[in-house]
Design a protein around this motif. Structure first.
Motif, PDB file in Angstrom:
ATOM      1  N   GLN A 221       0.908  -1.218  -0.069  1.00  0.00           N
ATOM      2  CA  GLN A 221       0.110  -0.022   0.091  1.00  0.00           C
ATOM      3  C   GLN A 221       0.811   1.399  -0.091  1.00  0.00           C
ATOM      4  O   GLN A 221       0.425   2.130  -0.662  1.00  0.00           O
ATOM      5  CB  GLN A 221      -0.928   0.170   1.247  1.00  0.00           C
ATOM      6  N   GLN A 222       1.949   1.280   0.741  1.00  0.00           N
ATOM      7  CA  GLN A 222       2.778   2.455   0.755  1.00  0.00           C
ATOM      8  C   GLN A 222       3.379   2.587  -0.324  1.00  0.00           C
ATOM      9  O   GLN A 222       3.518   3.706  -0.968  1.00  0.00           O
ATOM     10  CB  GLN A 222       3.645   2.198   2.138  1.00  0.00           C
ATOM     11  N   VAL A 225       0.875   4.292  -2.993  1.00  0.00           N
ATOM     12  CA  VAL A 225       0.821   5.580  -2.231  1.00  0.00           C
ATOM     13  C   VAL A 225       1.825   6.716  -3.035  1.00  0.00           C
ATOM     14  O   VAL A 225       1.757   7.563  -3.727  1.00  0.00           O
ATOM     15  CB  VAL A 225       0.341   5.778  -0.935  1.00  0.00           C
ATOM     16  N   LEU A 248      -6.101  11.955  -3.840  1.00  0.00           N
ATOM     17  CA  LEU A 248      -5.047  10.822  -3.763  1.00  0.00           C
ATOM     18  C   LEU A 248      -5.380   9.591  -3.621  1.00  0.00           C
ATOM     19  O   LEU A 248      -5.049   8.526  -4.395  1.00  0.00           O
ATOM     20  CB  LEU A 248      -4.141  11.095  -2.495  1.00  0.00           C
ATOM     21  N   LEU A 249      -6.516   9.107  -3.134  1.00  0.00           N
ATOM     22  CA  LEU A 249      -7.322   8.122  -3.041  1.00  0.00           C
ATOM     23  C   LEU A 249      -7.742   7.640  -4.555  1.00  0.00           C
ATOM     24  O   LEU A 249      -7.792   6.451  -4.870  1.00  0.00           O
ATOM     25  CB  LEU A 249      -8.491   8.180  -2.104  1.00  0.00           C
ATOM     26  N   TYR A 252      -4.650   6.530  -6.256  1.00  0.00           N
ATOM     27  CA  TYR A 252      -4.131   5.279  -5.770  1.00  0.00           C
ATOM     28  C   TYR A 252      -5.058   4.214  -6.179  1.00  0.00           C
ATOM     29  O   TYR A 252      -4.272   3.027  -6.535  1.00  0.00           O
ATOM     30  CB  TYR A 252      -4.447   5.454  -4.133  1.00  0.00           C
ATOM     31  N   GLN A 253      -6.261   4.503  -6.473  1.00  0.00           N
ATOM     32  CA  GLN A 253      -7.197   3.151  -6.987  1.00  0.00           C
ATOM     33  C   GLN A 253      -6.813   3.075  -8.415  1.00  0.00           C
ATOM     34  O   GLN A 253      -6.946   2.085  -8.998  1.00  0.00           O
ATOM     35  CB  GLN A 253      -8.545   3.686  -6.623  1.00  0.00           C
ATOM     36  N   LEU A 277      -6.677   4.635   2.160  1.00  0.00           N
ATOM     37  CA  LEU A 277      -5.280   4.944   1.965  1.00  0.00           C
ATOM     38  C   LEU A 277      -4.482   4.186   3.348  1.00  0.00           C
ATOM     39  O   LEU A 277      -5.408   3.957   4.413  1.00  0.00           O
ATOM     40  CB  LEU A 277      -5.148   6.097   2.054  1.00  0.00           C
TER      41      LEU A 277
END
Length: 732
Positions: A221-222, A225, A248-249, A252-253, A277
């Motif tokens: 995940q990091q 991001v 950001l989400l 990210y997706q 996140l």
């Protein structure tokens, strides 16, 4: 009898010889021959253009070597200077970058970056033809079609210019790099140099800045991001607000979906991480921003962004930025505020008493000095100088302007005594009878100003309009900006920098010049790419502005702000004290004043929320006390060496006087006084979530004033913990 045969051949021939030997065109001939000739010449033209283009590309290919990959990149520090262009304010550096080898970078980080920026990275030649066409068609605009290799080339070798030549050079160098450099080396170089935000270049520095761990320890995940952030670092940092976190989400997706398409992530893995996140630790502040200069540097960076400079250029573009801040005046502002805070606090905790100071050059709108109300940005990043606070009686000035616009005389008689106002609520008076508008202003009499607002045509809305015209952002519906007859008592919240800017308009005889902090910007080659040239707008009629100034000079001579009269320069200004009657506390205290050359605003607030009781430090804590004293102490230094200039003489002639509206009831009156007293409030104020002198450009007449929006921020006791806002209270 048979018909004769046509001379020269068979029937249907395309033409015949003429006497001079040339072919005669047959009008009955089909058009195919002409079409073929057109196509032939078109083909010749295309081939010629292709040859020329190939030749040009060949020349470009031969003449474009791969430059030194690090020569400029590692030295491109951005330098910020005070107004003299020599004294250093601070430096924004690309040195927050740590190189790590390819093997140390987690595979999740490598995959995520490829998925986010260039899914075809492992198979493309280093350029994307369709992407280039999109980029060329959108030159000068945000976005583009660059591959990861092209981005790497642009970061290391080229400028950020959006031109066709730069794009062609990028393409050529990217093709050469794609041929000569292994993909693993390109990816490692990219991950070690690209900008992630928070002043970090490269994945190692970014990992520590965003998650507090080295890159080798990044989880899935990091990694996603960090890869997502590269698309727009300044707009996707979740620490900057809810919108940025939501954006950001979304990115990210997008990256997760790309990983699934690439076969690097399964649907089951996607389901486990898709909706939220990962957690972010508290932000560690950059020590470069330590001390009081850190607040100025942050403000400069914000303005540079608003001028169109991107994060990478601001932090590592080698810019030389000259600001409007005067080093000597800045030192004087810090010294004056710290001295008076220490004096007011006595043996109490001085760290909980915040005195902000903002000083503006009236001629240019440049901010000469700013003290944020805290001593160190790293430990206390909140800037009270750009935070809206309840204005108290400093807002009376805009009701005064509204009255003058309607032709009201400064001799107009108003109720200075206690009475029940038109809203059905009592208003405390300070005299036993009627007072003139001049006396009501000089002695800051609330009852008289409620009476005045009631009598004016659209008194509340016209008061708000006067403030807006002067350059103060704010409108009905925002904190304290309700259109009611008590608006002059100062429920409206205004940042000190905006209050100073508004009063500066009066000092300029009604001409508004928007405040700013950047004077000039040079690129890494020393070429000037920006020079401040703020528009001068006639926001308030000169006759009205000079009459308001004439009225406000009495405040500094004999009224609530008379302590500043010892400056020995002509001074006009207004005190302000905001008192929460239900909770019995003074929450904001002001003095805003100006000479012909400089306007300065001083505001005191208390506590982490900026809404605690100032009377803990001094009974009443009136604007004519510590705020006016701080103003005087600073201005005694700031005005040194400047000539004594008189305000423009007023030739205001009143044209009408509003009819007196009888009070519903009259109650006992108070004894007249010439000092500011705490005032009742319609709502307890809550925190709002918010030079060098040059020849001024021509004034632009305008009936509508565009104002600069102040940074919105919410007071917090720590960078990550929000302080609760107090509950609004109504007047009994």
């Amino acid at each position: 009898m048979a018909s004769p045969k046509p001379a020269g051949g068979k029937r249907g021939a395309t033409g015949a010889n003429t006497p001079n030997g040339t072919k005669k065109k047959n009008p009955d001939a089909p058009p195919e021959g002409r079409i073929l000739r057109v196509l032939k010449w078109a083909l010749v033209g295309v081939l010629a253009l292709a040859v020329l283009a190939a030749g040009a590309l060949g020349i470009l290919w031969v003449s474009t070597p791969i430059p030194n990959p690090n020569k400029d990149f590692v030295t491109a520090n951005t330098h910020l200077y005070f107004a003299d262009g020599k004294t250093s304010l601070g430096m924004l550096s690309v040195q927050n970058r740590e190189m790590i080898d390819y093997a140390t970078i987690p595979q999740t980080m490598k995959d995520a970056m490829v998925a986010a920026e260039n899914p075809t990275f492992w198979t493309d030649p280093g350029i994307s033809p369709t992407g280039i066409l999109r980029a060329v068609s959108s030159l000068g605009k945000a976005g583009g079609g660059s591959t990861l290799t092209q981005q790497y080339v642009k970061v290391l070798y080229l400028t950020q210019d959006k031109t066709l030549l730069r794009k062609l050079r990028e393409m050529v160098i990217a093709l050469k790099v794609g041929q000569d450099v292994p993909k693993e080396e390109i990816l490692a170089g990219y991950l070690n140099t690209v900008y992630f935000g928070r002043g970090t270049y490269g994945v190692e520095a970014a990992s520590k800045a965003f998650f507090g761990i080295p890159a080798a320890q990044l989880d899935l995940q990091q990694s996603i991001v960090l890869a997502a952030l590269v698309n727009a670092p300044g707009l996707l940092d979740p620490a900057n607000g809810k919108k940025q976190a939501a954006d950001l989400l979304e990115r990210y997706q997008y990256t997760i979906n790309s990983l699934v398409k690439m076969g690097k992530l399964t649907e089951a893995q996607k389901a486990q991480i898709y909706t939220a996140l990962p957690a972010f630790p508290p932000i560690k502040r950059d020590p470069r921003f330590g001390g009081t200069n850190g607040y100025l540097m942050q403000l400069v960076m914000k303005e540079l962004k608003s001028l169109g400079f991107d994060d990478a250029t601001i932090n590592g573009g080698g810019l030389e930025v000259t600001t409007t801040f005067d080093a000597a005046k800045q030192d004087a502002a810090v010294s004056a505020a710290q001295t008076k805070v220490k004096e007011a606090a006595g043996k109490k905790d001085a760290s909980q008493l915040h005195a902000s100071v903002v000083s503006i050059d009236n001629a240019t709108g440049g901010v000469l000095a700013m003290y944020a109300g805290n001593d160190d940005y790293v430990s206390s990043p909140f800037n009270w100088a750009i935070t809206p606070r309840a204005t108290g009686s400093t807002f009376k000035t805009w009701t005064l302007v509204a009255a003058l616009r309607q032709g009201v005389s400064l001799d107009k008689q108003l109720k200075g005594y206690t009475f029940t106002a038109a809203d059905g609520k009592p208003i405390s008076g300070e005299t036993s009878g009627m007072v003139s508008l001049q006396d009501a202003t000089t002695n800051s009499i609330n009852a008289a100003y409620v009476d005045l607002t009631t009598q004016l045509k659209n008194g509340a809305s016209e008061s708000i309009k006067a403030a807006q015209d002067a350059g103060i952002p704010g409108q009905s519906g925002q904190a304290g900006w309700d259109q009611n007859i008590r608006i002059a008592m100062g429920t409206a919240e205004v940042a000190p920098v905006d209050n100073a800017s508004g009063y500066s308009t009066l000092a300029n005889d009604g001409v508004h010049v928007a405040w700013h902090v950047v004077s000039q910007v040079k690129d890494r080659d020393g070429v000037v790419v920006y020079t401040a040239n703020p528009q001068r707008t006639l926001a308030i009629d000169q006759t009205v502005a000079t009459a308001a100034t004439d009225c406000l000079t009495e405040v500094a001579k004999t009224g609530t702000g008379r302590v500043v009269g010892s400056l020995n320069w002509p001074v006009a200004g207004k005190t302000g004290t905001r008192y929460d009657s239900e909770n019995k506390k003074t929450v904001s205290s002001w003095f805003v004043g100006y000479t012909k050359q400089i306007t300065t605003a001083v505001n005191f607030v208390a506590g982490d929320s900026g809404n605690e009781n100032l009377e803990v430090y001094s009974p009443g804590f009136y604007g004519g006390g510590y705020p006016a004293q701080t103003w005087l102490l600073y201005m005694q230094s700031a005005m040194k060496g400047l000539p004594v200039q008189q305000f423009t003489a007023s030739n205001y002639a009143p044209t009408e006087t509003p009819a007196v509206v009888p009070a519903a009831t009259t109650t006992a009156s108070a004894t007249p006084t010439a000092s500011v007293t705490p005032v009742e409030t319609t709502a307890a104020p809550t925190p709002s979530s918010t030079t060098t002198t040059q020849a001024p450009p021509p004034v632009t007449p305008s009936t509508t004033q565009t104002t600069r929006t102040t940074q919105v921020q919410t007071p917090t006791p720590h960078p990550t913990t929000a302080a609760p806002a107090p509950t609004p209270t109504a007047t009994p």
